[in-house]
Design a protein around this motif. Sequence first.
Motif, short mmCIF file in Angstrom:
data_model
loop_
_atom_site.label_atom_id
_atom_site.label_comp_id
_atom_site.label_asym_id
_atom_site.label_seq_id
_atom_site.Cartn_x
_atom_site.Cartn_y
_atom_site.Cartn_z
N LEU A 303 0.83 -1.21 0.00
CA LEU A 303 0.00 0.00 0.00
C LEU A 303 0.86 1.25 0.00
N GLN A 304 1.88 1.28 0.85
CA GLN A 304 2.74 2.46 0.94
C GLN A 304 3.50 2.70 -0.36
N ALA A 305 4.09 1.63 -0.92
CA ALA A 305 4.87 1.78 -2.16
C ALA A 305 3.98 2.17 -3.33
N PHE A 306 2.80 1.56 -3.42
CA PHE A 306 1.88 1.86 -4.51
C PHE A 306 1.39 3.31 -4.42
N THR A 307 0.99 3.73 -3.23
CA THR A 307 0.48 5.09 -3.05
C THR A 307 1.54 6.12 -3.39
N PHE A 311 1.18 8.86 -6.54
CA PHE A 311 1.16 10.30 -6.32
C PHE A 311 2.41 11.00 -6.83
N THR A 312 3.50 10.29 -6.94
CA THR A 312 4.67 10.87 -7.61
C THR A 312 4.33 11.15 -9.08
N ILE A 313 3.64 10.20 -9.72
CA ILE A 313 3.26 10.38 -11.12
C ILE A 313 2.20 11.47 -11.26
N SER A 350 -5.17 12.50 2.27
CA SER A 350 -4.17 13.22 3.06
C SER A 350 -3.14 13.90 2.17
N LYS A 351 -3.01 13.43 0.92
CA LYS A 351 -2.09 14.03 -0.04
C LYS A 351 -2.78 15.08 -0.91
N GLY A 352 -4.01 15.41 -0.56
CA GLY A 352 -4.73 16.46 -1.27
C GLY A 352 -5.51 16.01 -2.47
N ALA A 353 -5.71 14.71 -2.63
CA ALA A 353 -6.41 14.20 -3.80
C ALA A 353 -7.92 14.31 -3.62
N THR A 354 -8.60 14.49 -4.73
CA THR A 354 -10.05 14.35 -4.78
C THR A 354 -10.35 12.90 -5.12
N VAL A 355 -11.03 12.20 -4.23
CA VAL A 355 -11.28 10.77 -4.40
C VAL A 355 -12.78 10.54 -4.54
N ALA A 356 -13.16 9.89 -5.62
CA ALA A 356 -14.56 9.53 -5.84
C ALA A 356 -14.69 8.02 -5.80
N GLU A 357 -15.62 7.53 -5.00
CA GLU A 357 -15.87 6.09 -4.92
C GLU A 357 -16.91 5.74 -5.98
#
Length: 377
Positions: A303-307, A311-313, A350-357
């Motif tokens: 999870l940590q590596a994927f996230t 977000f780097t990309i 927490s990284k400022g993303a807009t997340v839609a489920e």
Amino acid sequence: MSFSFGFSGDDIDHDVDESQTQQTPAITTQAQPPASYSAFPVAGKPQLPATLHSLSDFLSQLPSKLAYDLLDIDVADDGASETRLRLPRRELWDVRVQLMAEDDEVVNGEDRVDDGGLGKHDVKTGIYEGGFKSWESSIDLVKVLAAQDELTAAQQASSLRVVELGCGTALPSLAMFTWIMQRQSRSQWHQKPCSFILADYNPSVLRLVTLPNFVLAWALHNTHNPVLQDAFNIEGELELSPEIIQAFEQFLSSSGIHLSFISGAWSPEFISCLYDLPAFSSDLSAPITLMVGAETIYSPFALQAFTQTVFTILERERGSGATAAAYVAAKRLYFGVGGSLDDFIEAARSKGATVAELREECEGVRRGVVHCILQQS
């Protein structure tokens, strides 16, 4: 005593109801000889380095035939313009046949990590072979991509870049590849540069499953091509020849489609490999970058590596003025090993993303699909 994932059960079968659940990952203990690298990322152990692989090299390693089955996905209930999608997948037993025919390198009595733990043997208890299989969340992701109709939006962009992280059998990318071919047939696709970047920890998954599935998808959509006239004489098998491989390459070139492959761990080196690709080094304005990933956050370490990678990309794409988004599909909770879709959503916000489920499956093991973007500053 070392730990490894023991995924039980077969991969998704076309005659099994799509809502049927598989057994969840469990940690098992089994004595294993020491190895330089594990067959999947494990915290505290050496990771496979990020490596670019050429299409021509993988094509040269294809066998003389590919055995496959077909997976039917009903997307009608999701508001998609296409009501049904049929995707090919190379049979797992056919992968084993190829590996048995190859002169495998053996390290400390174990199959090399490039074989993903399959090697010359049948299924081995306690060995992770998830990359060779299709999981429910990848079908959920295909249905969401159908409903979102990203290809229509891509028609307004200068180019389309699809990055599938932890691709395995690559069902989401295969779906988009198939939809492009279908639109070409109906003259509904205005040709533009389109790159599929397929990334998996194991190089063996890329060469033995991911690329063969793309070849199968192309061949099944182009059975009218004279070069394929006698290629399907046996049901469930595609006979390959140098002429067929050449026709596949010519199709990609004439369609402006590029296939790239990256193996190894998610890391700064992985990001460097990605941005060294021509698809990311071109000066085309207003590209669209779509990241897709299914069943990639099965542990806190993953999870940590994927996230971090996602977000780097996203941040780099935002800085370059590109339109970028990530579609992530996963189980709500991976029992016994940690990791969950809810943890990813929390980390993304927490990284400022807009997340839609966008989708949730409540029958059996709960699963969901989310869409993440970073708003322009």
